[in-house]
Design a protein around this motif. Structure first.
Motif, PDB file in Angstrom:
ATOM      1  N   LEU A 189      18.986  18.822  19.460  1.00 43.32           N
ATOM      2  CA  LEU A 189      19.702  17.496  18.937  1.00 43.32           C
ATOM      3  C   LEU A 189      20.877  17.291  18.609  1.00 43.32           C
ATOM      4  O   LEU A 189      21.712  17.052  19.009  1.00 43.32           O
ATOM      5  N   PHE A 190      21.175  17.982  17.419  1.00 43.84           N
ATOM      6  CA  PHE A 190      22.320  17.850  17.183  1.00 43.84           C
ATOM      7  C   PHE A 190      23.236  18.803  17.308  1.00 43.84           C
ATOM      8  O   PHE A 190      24.245  18.786  18.675  1.00 43.84           O
ATOM      9  N   LEU A 191      22.939  19.677  18.236  1.00 43.68           N
ATOM     10  CA  LEU A 191      23.895  21.184  19.307  1.00 43.68           C
ATOM     11  C   LEU A 191      24.289  19.819  20.628  1.00 43.68           C
ATOM     12  O   LEU A 191      25.515  19.019  21.030  1.00 43.68           O
ATOM     13  N   LEU A 192      23.118  18.508  21.324  1.00 45.57           N
ATOM     14  CA  LEU A 192      23.885  17.614  22.030  1.00 45.57           C
ATOM     15  C   LEU A 192      24.689  16.346  21.324  1.00 45.57           C
ATOM     16  O   LEU A 192      25.581  16.063  21.716  1.00 45.57           O
ATOM     17  N   ALA A 193      24.290  16.607  20.416  1.00 44.50           N
ATOM     18  CA  ALA A 193      25.403  15.524  19.253  1.00 44.50           C
ATOM     19  C   ALA A 193      26.792  15.169  19.239  1.00 44.50           C
ATOM     20  O   ALA A 193      28.430  15.360  19.881  1.00 44.50           O
ATOM     21  N   VAL A 194      26.673  17.440  19.047  1.00 50.58           N
ATOM     22  CA  VAL A 194      27.346  18.401  18.686  1.00 50.58           C
ATOM     23  C   VAL A 194      28.796  18.696  20.163  1.00 50.58           C
ATOM     24  O   VAL A 194      29.916  17.717  19.872  1.00 50.58           O
ATOM     25  N   LEU A 222       4.825  10.765  22.218  1.00 50.82           N
ATOM     26  CA  LEU A 222       5.575  11.871  23.370  1.00 50.82           C
ATOM     27  C   LEU A 222       6.860  11.883  24.130  1.00 50.82           C
ATOM     28  O   LEU A 222       7.795  12.129  23.971  1.00 50.82           O
ATOM     29  N   THR A 223       6.786  10.364  24.939  1.00 53.53           N
ATOM     30  CA  THR A 223       7.983   9.874  25.478  1.00 53.53           C
ATOM     31  C   THR A 223       9.016   9.421  25.035  1.00 53.53           C
ATOM     32  O   THR A 223      10.503   9.925  25.329  1.00 53.53           O
ATOM     33  N   GLY A 224       8.514   9.187  23.368  1.00 52.16           N
ATOM     34  CA  GLY A 224       9.586   9.122  22.380  1.00 52.16           C
ATOM     35  C   GLY A 224      10.893   9.500  21.878  1.00 52.16           C
ATOM     36  O   GLY A 224      11.918  10.246  21.699  1.00 52.16           O
ATOM     37  N   LEU A 225       9.640  11.131  22.122  1.00 46.40           N
ATOM     38  CA  LEU A 225      10.604  12.474  21.462  1.00 46.40           C
ATOM     39  C   LEU A 225      11.576  13.052  22.651  1.00 46.40           C
ATOM     40  O   LEU A 225      12.457  13.428  22.715  1.00 46.40           O
ATOM     41  N   LEU A 226      10.883  12.476  24.035  1.00 47.53           N
ATOM     42  CA  LEU A 226      11.735  12.522  24.688  1.00 47.53           C
ATOM     43  C   LEU A 226      12.995  12.171  25.507  1.00 47.53           C
ATOM     44  O   LEU A 226      13.427  12.673  25.678  1.00 47.53           O
ATOM     45  N   LEU A 227      12.733  10.940  25.056  1.00 47.90           N
ATOM     46  CA  LEU A 227      13.953  10.030  25.032  1.00 47.90           C
ATOM     47  C   LEU A 227      15.106  10.020  24.579  1.00 47.90           C
ATOM     48  O   LEU A 227      16.289  10.478  25.098  1.00 47.90           O
ATOM     49  N   ILE A 228      14.764  10.272  23.360  1.00 48.26           N
ATOM     50  CA  ILE A 228      16.154  10.600  22.841  1.00 48.26           C
ATOM     51  C   ILE A 228      17.180  12.319  22.849  1.00 48.26           C
ATOM     52  O   ILE A 228      18.806  11.712  23.259  1.00 48.26           O
ATOM     53  N   PRO A 229      17.060  13.625  22.998  1.00 50.95           N
ATOM     54  CA  PRO A 229      17.717  14.058  24.129  1.00 50.95           C
ATOM     55  C   PRO A 229      18.206  13.477  25.749  1.00 50.95           C
ATOM     56  O   PRO A 229      18.896  13.528  26.439  1.00 50.95           O
ATOM     57  N   PHE A 230      17.342  13.003  25.904  1.00 52.84           N
ATOM     58  CA  PHE A 230      17.275  12.727  27.285  1.00 52.84           C
ATOM     59  C   PHE A 230      18.589  11.322  27.223  1.00 52.84           C
ATOM     60  O   PHE A 230      19.433  11.391  27.923  1.00 52.84           O
ATOM     61  N   LEU A 231      18.555  10.253  26.416  1.00 48.74           N
ATOM     62  CA  LEU A 231      19.661   9.228  26.173  1.00 48.74           C
ATOM     63  C   LEU A 231      21.083  10.233  25.922  1.00 48.74           C
ATOM     64  O   LEU A 231      22.061   9.588  26.511  1.00 48.74           O
ATOM     65  N   LEU A 232      20.693  11.312  24.958  1.00 50.24           N
ATOM     66  CA  LEU A 232      22.129  11.551  24.023  1.00 50.24           C
ATOM     67  C   LEU A 232      22.888  12.239  26.263  1.00 50.24           C
ATOM     68  O   LEU A 232      24.142  12.823  25.736  1.00 50.24           O
ATOM     69  N   VAL A 233      21.740  13.152  26.924  1.00 48.62           N
ATOM     70  CA  VAL A 233      22.005  13.888  27.406  1.00 48.62           C
ATOM     71  C   VAL A 233      23.270  12.258  28.690  1.00 48.62           C
ATOM     72  O   VAL A 233      23.658  12.926  29.161  1.00 48.62           O
ATOM     73  N   ARG A 234      22.009  12.104  28.950  1.00 46.73           N
ATOM     74  CA  ARG A 234      22.098  10.612  29.855  1.00 46.73           C
ATOM     75  C   ARG A 234      24.113   9.833  29.341  1.00 46.73           C
ATOM     76  O   ARG A 234      24.948   9.744  30.257  1.00 46.73           O
TER      77      ARG A 234
END
Lengths: 622, 373
Positions: B89-94, B150-162
């Motif tokens: 998550l950190f790296l995606l945010a960066v 579980l879906t929520g955990l995946l959704l965070i990186p999903f939205l960051l990448v989106r």
């Protein structure tokens, strides 16, 4: 449950050992997954089968001659008509030659250039300009082909010669001959690279034809219409295999000008061979009835692609034919501004209606001699004859009594020193001097000498012919200034301005302007039988008399001639401002204005023929 | 006995070259080399001429990574999932904040002169996350609270990448979740409900897609003639290239569409189109066959895994690769919308190639422990 349960919690181990030996785990589900895999691979394989084996011939033919061809379907620009619906600018159908860059063989380019009489360097530059567009977008390399060009394209566009060229139908703009109405209409041309970089041109692509000046530019958006597009898959013979998109062009909207062709024609003729401008307005609503600027250019030269030699010749012409003198020249109006000075003085109460001044031909202020144009002087002179004879000394006195602050207030009211807001590009503001104006421009305080000059329309005061017509028209209409406009039914940028004026004062000023034409004034040539023409001449110096003598330019640099007139005397229907550069005296300009006014009333008379009763009785059938 | 030794000294005791999954490695290597050949063919004479060589380097580094990961106990990795997830998550945010912007998208982080697409590695972390979460289930099947978490955990990186925006890569996060759900099972009512929710979300997305960018792609998928200038143009040209290949293909470096550069982004997302033109239907079947072989081996490793976590990891990897394959190979012939995701091992792209090899390394590690349960 916490969000991140620790994997090493003991109760988990007891309940279900971590990393449990679970060989049977999800066996059925794995089988399901396997089947999903099989279905996916089958789905993909059949897709390739249908394209590569079943339909392979179709695709191979497409590939053989790939490709997508996109032909522009040019939209016709809106026609421009006069106030009575007579066509001024029309479209003529013609052919253009397209070049498909996908199929371009570089070695063919010189041959094509030769065949179409194009300059190879121009052609290469043109292709370079399109480099950012998708390759399948073709480039128009020549518009409005001659019959010989059409024959060349038709006979050579097959695959063995020049498969890259293509013939399309297009429209070209046709303007009146002899530069008729040229400055008002403007012209169209291809959007240049520099223009395309500007934000207001963001919607255009290279190759788009857009209005470059005049009405064509000002109303470009509504005139332009929207080009259509026909996108299809074609083979190498240019045969259409599949139509992908067919977008019909939307023609531009027609535009109705307020110009009257009959008046315009007279105005054009009267200025023939001269340098100057004529503007005729209807002061009741601001309609521009005629507008001429001379010398002019031929907009037809621009509607086909103008050659660089022609373009250079027009730009470097010392007579500046591109310059619309009617609204771009800033010149001192000379005595033509006196009606405004007179009205301002009467309204501000600095002079009484009976005020008179003694004119000896000379007016000494401090140590300077401000002369009257009549060197022997007019003697004691009142407002009416001061206007009729254009006595300068009278107005020096009035000007000094009035002062710049009050005059500039009235000048601004009359629309001087700012754009009239006419719907044409490039209008000049002119200059209405005032104390802050001079401080800002010249960093100097206002002097009485300045006031003396300005009170006879010299010095810092400058106007365009359009502004003068607008200003005088407003005075003649009793203090109602309707902003001038060119197109019927379009809202004007400016609102009409109404000044609360004493109509008796207006009548006094108009009386003077009547005397100018009808009672032995400075413009008796403008007299017309049965029409009460009123007006004011102006003769403006470009350089002071002293400088003329010093530089031996007497007779070389001639004064500009102005006339601003209107008719009839009450409830005027037409106001005309005429300027002849180097016309020496205002009465020269008055002749032009007279002819335009005469044309207006002649036309009105034709529209309602007045037949004497006796004649009617004589010709009536028995 | 090896097994006995393993039991006594722990699962990482026995390591030998024999224990590597040689067939799996060989299949992957063949596919990757075919990709290199195709990249060469599609780019020779262009400014990307050296791409095939870089691809070869990527393969070598990839194999090295695969060998390393095949020796890292996946249980150890599972134990680190919360940290890996946090780092992701950190790296995606960066990336979102400081990433390199190419063609309007911030997808790359520049590290020591190399551009790294963080989301490709996040994909692996998420496969591990799914396995880590699902083995901890206390219920027999997946129940709603866990599904949501579980879906929520995946959704965070999903939205960051989106947000980058990179819808394609974001979507590749989902197959692992789907595979996991399939494996542990879920009440059919929930399946229906989840499908319903997805449909509603799709509908909402359709109406509120601000950029109109994804909608455009989907519409283009339905009718490639719609906008021949944009994405539709690629698909049309790509389909023509594939069709031009015919049964036997035009031959390497002889595909007219490929060579005449009608295909944009040929060496990356549309590599399979040039492959299909030059190698024909026969080549396509061989390539698909190799991919099938690869996936089957991964699935087999999942079946023989020592525990649930291993199975979920293997099937997650297989599902992710299958999704890549379906979308990429499908979009080339307009059977799928144009979503910019690479073809595993064949497309030119360093991060993508490396991440596939790392996934294979995980699978090999699962396999290496199959006897120790």
């Amino acid at each position: 449950m916490t969000l991140f349960p620790s994997p090493r919690k003991p109760e988990h181990l007891t309940e279900r050992p971590l990393f449990a030996d679970d060989k049977k785990f999800a066996e059925a589900q794995i089988t399901v997954f396997h089947w999903i895999m099989v279905v996916v691979f089958f789905f993909l394989a059949t897709g390739y089968w249908s394209i590569q084996v079943a339909d392979s011939e179709y695709y191979q033919e497409l590939a053989h001659s790939n490709t997508v061809r996109s032909l522009p379907l040019p939209a016709a620009r809106g026609r421009i008509v006069d106030r009575e619906g007579r066509v001024i600018v029309d479209n003529l159908s013609s052919f253009s030659c397209l070049l498909s860059r996908e199929r371009l063989k570089d070695e063919n380019l010189p041959l094509i250039a030769q065949g179409l009489n194009l300059d190879l360097q121009d052609l290469q530059d043109r292709l370079h300009r399109f480099r950012k567009q998708a390759r399948y977008v073709p480039v128009i390399i020549k518009e409005h082909l001659t019959p010989a060009d059409v024959a060349f394209v038709e006979s050579n566009r097959h695959a063995d010669m020049f498969p890259e060229i293509e013939l399309i139908h297009s429209v070209r703009r046709v303007y009146p001959k002899e530069s008729f109405l040229a400055h008002v209409l403007g012209y169209v041309g291809e959007a240049s690279e520099a223009e395309l970089d500007r934000p207001e041109y963001a919607a255009f692509k290279p190759g788009d034809t857009i209005g470059k000046d005049g009405i064509e530019r000002y109303y470009n958006d509504s005139l332009m219409g929207k080009d259509g597009q026909r996108v299809s898959l074609v083979n190498n013979r240019g045969k259409e295999l599949q139509l992908l998109k067919n977008e019909e062009p939307t023609a531009g909207k027609p535009l109705k000008l307020t110009v009257d062709l009959d008046l315009q024609a007279v105005a054009e003729l009267t200025l023939q061979g001269k340098r100057g401008a004529v503007v005729a307005l209807d002061p009741r609503n601001g309609d521009v009835l005629a507008m001429v600027s001379r010398p002019a250019y031929d907009p037809n030269k621009f509607s086909t692609r103008i050659s660089s030699a022609d373009w250079k010749a027009i730009l470097e012409d010392p007579e500046t034919p591109m310059f619309n003198r009617a609204l771009q020249s800033r010149l001192s109006p000379g005595s033509a501004i006196k009606p405004l000075v007179a009205l301002a003085a009467l309204e501000e109460g600095v002079i009484s209606p009976d005020y008179s001044a003694q004119c000896s031909g000379h007016f000494f202020y401090v140590d300077h001699d401000f002369k009257c144009h009549a060197r022997s002087g007019h003697g004691r002179i009142g407002l009416r004859y001061a206007l009729a004879q254009s006595c300068d000394i009278f107005f020096y006195n009035v000007g000094l009594l009035l002062g710049i602050d009050k005059l500039s207030k009235w000048g601004e009211m009359a629309g001087l020193g700012r754009r009239t807001g006419i719907d044409l590009p490039g209008e000049s503001t002119g200059d209405m001097p005032s104390r802050p104006w001079k401080m800002q421009k010249l960093r100097q305080g206002w002097l009485h000498g300045d006031m003396i000059n300005v009170s006879i329309g010299q010095g810092y005061l400058t106007t365009t012919p359009l502004q003068l017509a607008h200003a005088i028209g407003g005075i003649a209409s009793g203090g109602v200034w309707n902003p001038p406009h060119m197109v019927v039914g379009e809202a004007t940028k400016e609102k009409p301005r109404v000044a609360k004026v004493n109509l008796d004062n207006v009548q006094r000023v108009i009386g003077g302007m009547y005397a100018v034409v009808n009672q032995g004034g400075t413009a008796t040539e403008a007299w017309l039988p049965g029409i009460e023409v009123c007006g004011k001449t102006g003769t403006s110096q470009l350089i002071s008399n002293e400088t003329l003598k010093r530089r031996n330019l007497t007779g070389i640099v001639k004064d500009n001639a102005w006339f601003a007139g209107f008719a009839p005397r009450s409830n005027p229907e037409i106001v005309v401002a005429a300027l002849i550069e180097g016309g020496e005296h205002g009465d020269r300009a008055s002749i032009i204005a007279r002819d335009v006014i005469k044309a207006y009333f002649d036309k009105k008379a034709r529209a309602k023929p007045v037949v004497p009763v006796s004649v009617a009785a004589a010709v009536a059938p028995k | 006995m090896i097994i006995a030794v393993g039991r006594r000294t722990g699962i990482s005791a026995v390591r030998s070259l024999r224990d590597l999954d040689w067939p799996l490695m060989l299949t992957a290597l063949i596919i990757a080399l075919m990709g290199g050949l195709q990249i060469y063919s599609a780019t020779h004479g262009t400014k990307l001429e050296s791409a095939w060589w870089k691809h070869m380097v990527n393969i070598l580094v990839g194999i090295a990574l695969m060998l390393i990961f095949s020796r890292v106990n996946y249980h150890t990795l599972l134990g680190q999932v919360p940290y890996l997830y946090g780092i992701s998550l950190f790296l995606l945010a960066v990336t979102l904040l400081f990433g390199k912007k190419i063609l309007g998208a911030r997808r790359w982080l520049v590290v020591g002169g190399q551009s790294v697409q963080v989301s490709e590695f996040v994909k692996i972390v998420l496969i591990l996350l799914v396995a880590w979460y699902l083995v901890e289930l206390r219920t027999k099947r997946l129940e709603l609270p866990d599904l949501f978490k579980l879906t929520g955990l995946l959704l965070i990186p999903f939205l960051l990448v989106r947000k980058q925006p990179d819808m394609g890569t974001a979507l590749t996060f989902l197959p692992a979740l789907a595979a996991g759900i399939l494996l542990v099972g879920m009440r059919w009512q929930y399946v229906v409900a989840v499908c319903g929710v997805i449909l509603v979300l799709l509908g909402a997305f359709w109406f509120f897609d601000a950029e109109g960018y994804q909608k455009d792609r989907i519409l283009t998928f339905v009718d490639p003639g719609r906008d021949p200038q944009g994405k539709g143009y690629q698909v049309l040209q790509s389909r023509i290239a594939v069709g031009n290949g015919g049964l036997w293909g035009q031959g390497v470096t002889r595909g007219s569409q490929t060579q005449l550069r009608f295909l944009p982004i040929a060496p990356t997302d549309f590599i399979f189109s040039t492959f299909a033109e030059e190698h024909g239907f026969v080549g396509v079947i061989i390539a698909l066959g190799l991919y099938y072989l690869l996936l089957v081996q991964i699935v087999q490793n999942g079946q023989t895994a020592p525990d649930r976590a291993g199975t979920i990891i293997c099937i997650g990897v297989a599902a992710t690769l299958l999704f890549h394959l379906l979308v990429n190979v499908g979009m080339v012939i307009n059977r799928m919308p144009v979503v910019g995701i690479p073809l595993p091992l064949m497309s030119y792209g360093g991060t993508s190639t490396l991440s596939v090899f790392v996934m294979l390394g995980l699978v090999m590690n699962v396999r290496s422990q199959r006897l120790f349960s």
